[in-house]
Design a protein around this motif. Structure first.
Motif, PDB file in Angstrom:
ATOM      1  N   ASN A 295       0.828  -1.210   0.000  1.00  7.37           N
ATOM      2  CA  ASN A 295       0.000   0.000   0.000  1.00  7.37           C
ATOM      3  C   ASN A 295       0.865   1.264   0.000  1.00  7.37           C
ATOM      4  O   ASN A 295       0.463   2.298   0.520  1.00  7.37           O
ATOM      5  CB  ASN A 295      -0.930  -0.008   1.209  1.00  7.37           C
ATOM      6  N   GLN A 296       2.023   1.150  -0.607  1.00  7.71           N
ATOM      7  CA  GLN A 296       2.917   2.316  -0.698  1.00  7.71           C
ATOM      8  C   GLN A 296       2.811   2.927  -2.099  1.00  7.71           C
ATOM      9  O   GLN A 296       2.126   2.397  -2.949  1.00  7.71           O
ATOM     10  CB  GLN A 296       4.354   1.900  -0.386  1.00  7.71           C
ATOM     11  N   TYR A 297       3.470   4.059  -2.289  1.00  6.10           N
ATOM     12  CA  TYR A 297       3.390   4.751  -3.589  1.00  6.10           C
ATOM     13  C   TYR A 297       3.605   3.797  -4.769  1.00  6.10           C
ATOM     14  O   TYR A 297       4.682   3.217  -4.884  1.00  6.10           O
ATOM     15  CB  TYR A 297       4.490   5.814  -3.715  1.00  6.10           C
ATOM     16  N   PRO A 298       2.639   3.694  -5.642  1.00 11.26           N
ATOM     17  CA  PRO A 298       2.917   3.001  -6.909  1.00 11.26           C
ATOM     18  C   PRO A 298       3.746   3.921  -7.800  1.00 11.26           C
ATOM     19  O   PRO A 298       3.873   5.109  -7.502  1.00 11.26           O
ATOM     20  CB  PRO A 298       1.525   2.796  -7.514  1.00 11.26           C
ATOM     21  N   PRO A 299       4.286   3.395  -8.914  1.00  8.89           N
ATOM     22  CA  PRO A 299       5.022   4.274  -9.829  1.00  8.89           C
ATOM     23  C   PRO A 299       4.128   5.438 -10.261  1.00  8.89           C
ATOM     24  O   PRO A 299       2.917   5.275 -10.395  1.00  8.89           O
ATOM     25  CB  PRO A 299       5.329   3.374 -11.033  1.00  8.89           C
ATOM     26  N   SER A 300       4.732   6.585 -10.492  1.00 10.12           N
ATOM     27  CA  SER A 300       3.956   7.778 -10.814  1.00 10.12           C
ATOM     28  C   SER A 300       3.138   7.607 -12.108  1.00 10.12           C
ATOM     29  O   SER A 300       2.018   8.112 -12.223  1.00 10.12           O
ATOM     30  CB  SER A 300       4.900   8.981 -10.941  1.00 10.12           C
ATOM     31  N   GLN A 301       3.677   6.865 -13.060  1.00 11.79           N
ATOM     32  CA  GLN A 301       2.932   6.661 -14.328  1.00 11.79           C
ATOM     33  C   GLN A 301       1.741   5.734 -14.134  1.00 11.79           C
ATOM     34  O   GLN A 301       0.874   5.667 -14.990  1.00 11.79           O
ATOM     35  CB  GLN A 301       3.823   6.002 -15.404  1.00 11.79           C
ATOM     36  N   GLY A 302       1.740   4.981 -13.040  1.00  9.60           N
ATOM     37  CA  GLY A 302       0.689   3.988 -12.819  1.00  9.60           C
ATOM     38  C   GLY A 302       1.292   2.598 -12.754  1.00  9.60           C
ATOM     39  O   GLY A 302       2.423   2.386 -13.196  1.00  9.60           O
ATOM     40  N   LEU A 303       0.527   1.659 -12.184  1.00  7.21           N
ATOM     41  CA  LEU A 303       1.022   0.282 -12.116  1.00  7.21           C
ATOM     42  C   LEU A 303       1.150  -0.278 -13.533  1.00  7.21           C
ATOM     43  O   LEU A 303       0.242  -0.103 -14.347  1.00  7.21           O
ATOM     44  CB  LEU A 303       0.030  -0.607 -11.354  1.00  7.21           C
TER      45      LEU A 303
ATOM     46  N   LEU B 112      -6.777   0.129  -5.981  1.00  4.19           N
ATOM     47  CA  LEU B 112      -7.782   0.509  -6.972  1.00  4.19           C
ATOM     48  C   LEU B 112      -7.236   0.332  -8.388  1.00  4.19           C
ATOM     49  O   LEU B 112      -7.946  -0.107  -9.296  1.00  4.19           O
ATOM     50  CB  LEU B 112      -8.243   1.951  -6.743  1.00  4.19           C
ATOM     51  N   GLN B 113      -5.965   0.646  -8.550  1.00  4.69           N
ATOM     52  CA  GLN B 113      -5.361   0.443  -9.873  1.00  4.69           C
ATOM     53  C   GLN B 113      -5.396  -1.032 -10.271  1.00  4.69           C
ATOM     54  O   GLN B 113      -5.706  -1.372 -11.413  1.00  4.69           O
ATOM     55  CB  GLN B 113      -3.913   0.934  -9.867  1.00  4.69           C
ATOM     56  N   LYS B 114      -5.078  -1.900  -9.313  1.00  4.77           N
ATOM     57  CA  LYS B 114      -5.092  -3.347  -9.617  1.00  4.77           C
ATOM     58  C   LYS B 114      -6.482  -3.788 -10.027  1.00  4.77           C
ATOM     59  O   LYS B 114      -6.674  -4.559 -10.972  1.00  4.77           O
ATOM     60  CB  LYS B 114      -4.673  -4.148  -8.376  1.00  4.77           C
ATOM     61  N   ALA B 115      -7.474  -3.299  -9.288  1.00  5.20           N
ATOM     62  CA  ALA B 115      -8.849  -3.711  -9.560  1.00  5.20           C
ATOM     63  C   ALA B 115      -9.328  -3.179 -10.911  1.00  5.20           C
ATOM     64  O   ALA B 115     -10.062  -3.855 -11.634  1.00  5.20           O
ATOM     65  CB  ALA B 115      -9.762  -3.224  -8.438  1.00  5.20           C
ATOM     66  N   VAL B 116      -8.909  -1.979 -11.266  1.00  3.02           N
ATOM     67  CA  VAL B 116      -9.327  -1.410 -12.551  1.00  3.02           C
ATOM     68  C   VAL B 116      -8.653  -2.172 -13.698  1.00  3.02           C
ATOM     69  O   VAL B 116      -9.264  -2.416 -14.751  1.00  3.02           O
ATOM     70  CB  VAL B 116      -9.042   0.106 -12.611  1.00  3.02           C
TER      71      VAL B 116
ATOM     72  N   LEU C 197      -1.938  -2.014 -14.900  1.00  2.72           N
ATOM     73  CA  LEU C 197      -3.057  -1.178 -15.357  1.00  2.72           C
ATOM     74  C   LEU C 197      -2.706  -0.491 -16.688  1.00  2.72           C
ATOM     75  O   LEU C 197      -3.545  -0.398 -17.586  1.00  2.72           O
ATOM     76  CB  LEU C 197      -3.444  -0.142 -14.291  1.00  2.72           C
ATOM     77  N   ARG C 198      -1.491  -0.051 -16.818  1.00  2.00           N
ATOM     78  CA  ARG C 198      -1.102   0.600 -18.086  1.00  2.00           C
ATOM     79  C   ARG C 198      -1.174  -0.395 -19.242  1.00  2.00           C
ATOM     80  O   ARG C 198      -1.603  -0.064 -20.341  1.00  2.00           O
ATOM     81  CB  ARG C 198       0.295   1.198 -17.942  1.00  2.00           C
ATOM     82  N   GLN C 199      -0.788  -1.648 -18.964  1.00  2.82           N
ATOM     83  CA  GLN C 199      -0.912  -2.689 -20.000  1.00  2.82           C
ATOM     84  C   GLN C 199      -2.390  -2.944 -20.319  1.00  2.82           C
ATOM     85  O   GLN C 199      -2.773  -3.127 -21.475  1.00  2.82           O
ATOM     86  CB  GLN C 199      -0.245  -3.989 -19.525  1.00  2.82           C
ATOM     87  N   ALA C 200      -3.213  -2.934 -19.273  1.00  3.29           N
ATOM     88  CA  ALA C 200      -4.649  -3.187 -19.479  1.00  3.29           C
ATOM     89  C   ALA C 200      -5.285  -2.063 -20.299  1.00  3.29           C
ATOM     90  O   ALA C 200      -6.159  -2.306 -21.132  1.00  3.29           O
ATOM     91  CB  ALA C 200      -5.353  -3.329 -18.129  1.00  3.29           C
TER      92      ALA C 200
END
Ligand code: PMP
Ligand code: GLN
Length: 398
Positions: free
Chosen positions: A59-67, A271-275, A70-73
């Motif tokens: 639950n720490q900072y994910p990369p600024s661009q996004g996980l 939330l990013q993982k779930a999206v 999620l970016r692959q999705a």
């Protein structure tokens, strides 16, 4: 304290119409068909992925661009639905909602003295953010009932200072879905004036009847000048999550990333993982979402029509434009009418004037003459039926 010690743009703005009408609805126990949000949370399996990821961490900072997942999705979603070939590492960025995506895009594309072209009726955040970037906005007003693109006016609004055109399709609050022909006209102008186009496509999966959502980015020559914005809030009925995603050519993505890193830096990892999981859902999920929403559109628009409202065509989003002329008192504007039905009938709606540049700080010109209000229909059928019963009782006194 002298007023110039505060930001000059924001000092002129008040509270958004969505917050105002939701507060009024709450105070009067009204059914809230004003601010746009579903009254049932999105898919349980998506929420379960989020819950599990919250407990499992990190639950720490994910990369600024996004996980990366999620970016692959997002890239895969672009390929599946629109045939877009996207390099997720160079072209996709996760933001804290589409609002932040719009803000980061406009801030990173505009300079003081530039012009931004906005279409009216317009979603509320475009103008203040363009103004905060130091740009001047020119508005091009679409007119009911068909909200057709006024091509000559758009061409006249573009000039050598035009840096950005903001396009929202499917369009809030009109329910319009821009046609391929209209998009081609916008594309030709953007190319001629060397402008970027920020495409707010948060309602991409909410189109009805035969309407088809076409990202401007898919038109020839537009992949290199369009920023395409989506939102998990709309595609998965999870508006409180505030997870947005941007697809843009590498040079723009890099610039938008710079604004994003200083505004929010990142977005909640669970939330990013779930999206990411949600975006990979099969086509049936997205088809069903639109079908369910179309049935609600029909329920509410048929009921409103029977009461005496004029109902404008709605081919996308979850909003209906309704003409309330039949019930208007002399000199009653749309805001007063919305407040009256909220407190009197117990049903809240949003006035169209709130989407008009003339009503916004820095806006000029007269308010549009139409008497239109916006009802939101992403609610349970029982709630929509109760809202209709209340409006019928109040407006028809029986
Ligand atoms: N753009 C439009 C057209 C919207 O209607 C909304 C809000 N619902 C947003 C952007 C904001 O989306 P988000 O909640 O993801 O910030
Ligand atoms: N987009 C939502 C609407 O149009 C409101 C979101 C908000 O309240 N900022 O109703």
């Amino acid at each position: 304290m002298p007023s110039h010690s505060l930001n000059r743009v924001l000092s002129r703005y008040g509270t958004t119409i969505f917050t105002t009408m939701s507060a009024l609805a709450m105070a009067h126990q009204a059914i809230n068909l004003g601010q746009g949000f579903p009254d049932q949370d999105g898919p349980e399996d998506i929420r379960e992925v989020a819950a599990r990821a919250l407990m499992d961490g990190p639950n720490q900072y994910p990369p600024s661009q996004g996980l990366p997942e999620l970016r692959q999705a997002v890239a895969a979603h672009n390929a599946r639905f629109y045939g877009l070939e996207i390099d997720w590492q160079k072209q996709v960025l996760v933001t804290s909602g589409a609002t932040e995506a719009v803000a980061s895009s406009l801030i990173s594309l505009l300079n003081p003295g530039d012009e931004a072209v906005l279409f009216e009726p317009m979603y509320d955040c475009y103008l203040p953010i363009a103004q905060l970037s130091g740009a001047t906005a020119r508005s091009v007003r679409l007119r009911p009932p068909d909200w057709a693109l006024p091509r000559e006016e758009l061409a006249a609004a573009c000039n050598e200072r035009t840096r950005v055109i903001v396009l929202n399709s499917p369009m809030n609050p009109t329910g319009k879905v821009f046609s391929r022909d209209e998009l081609q006209f916008i594309a030709d102008l953007a190319i001629r004036h060397n402008a970027w186009v920020v495409c707010d496509e948060v309602y991409e999966h909410l189109t009805f009847d035969d309407a088809q959502h076409i990202p401007l980015m898919t038109l020839p020559g537009m992949a290199e000048r369009c920023v395409r914005i989506g939102s998990a809030g709309k595609s998965f009925s999870l508006t409180g999550w505030k997870v947005g995603y941007v697809t843009a050519p590498p040079r723009l993505a890099e610039m938008i990333m710079k604004a994003h890193q200083f505004l929010t830096f990142t977005t909640a990892p669970n939330l990013q993982k779930a999206v990411a999981y949600g975006l990979a859902k099969d086509d049936a999920y997205f088809t069903q979402l639109a079908a369910d929403m179309q049935a609600k559109r029909d329920l509410l628009s048929d009921g409103l029509r029977r009461i005496g409202f004029g109902i404008l065509p709605c081919l996308g989003t979850y909003f209906i434009a309704a003409d309330y002329s039949a019930f208007s008192r002399p000199d009653e504007d749309d805001t007063a009418f919305c407040k009256r039905i909220t407190t009197g009938a117990g049903v809240a709606a949003v006035p169209f004037s709130a989407f008009s540049m003339a009503a916004m700080p820095g806006g000029t010109g007269p308010l549009p003459p139409e008497k239109l209000i916006r009802f939101c229909f992403c609610k349970q059928d029982t709630v929509l039926n109760e809202a209709l019963a209340r409006l019928r009782r109040y407006l028809l006194k029986g």
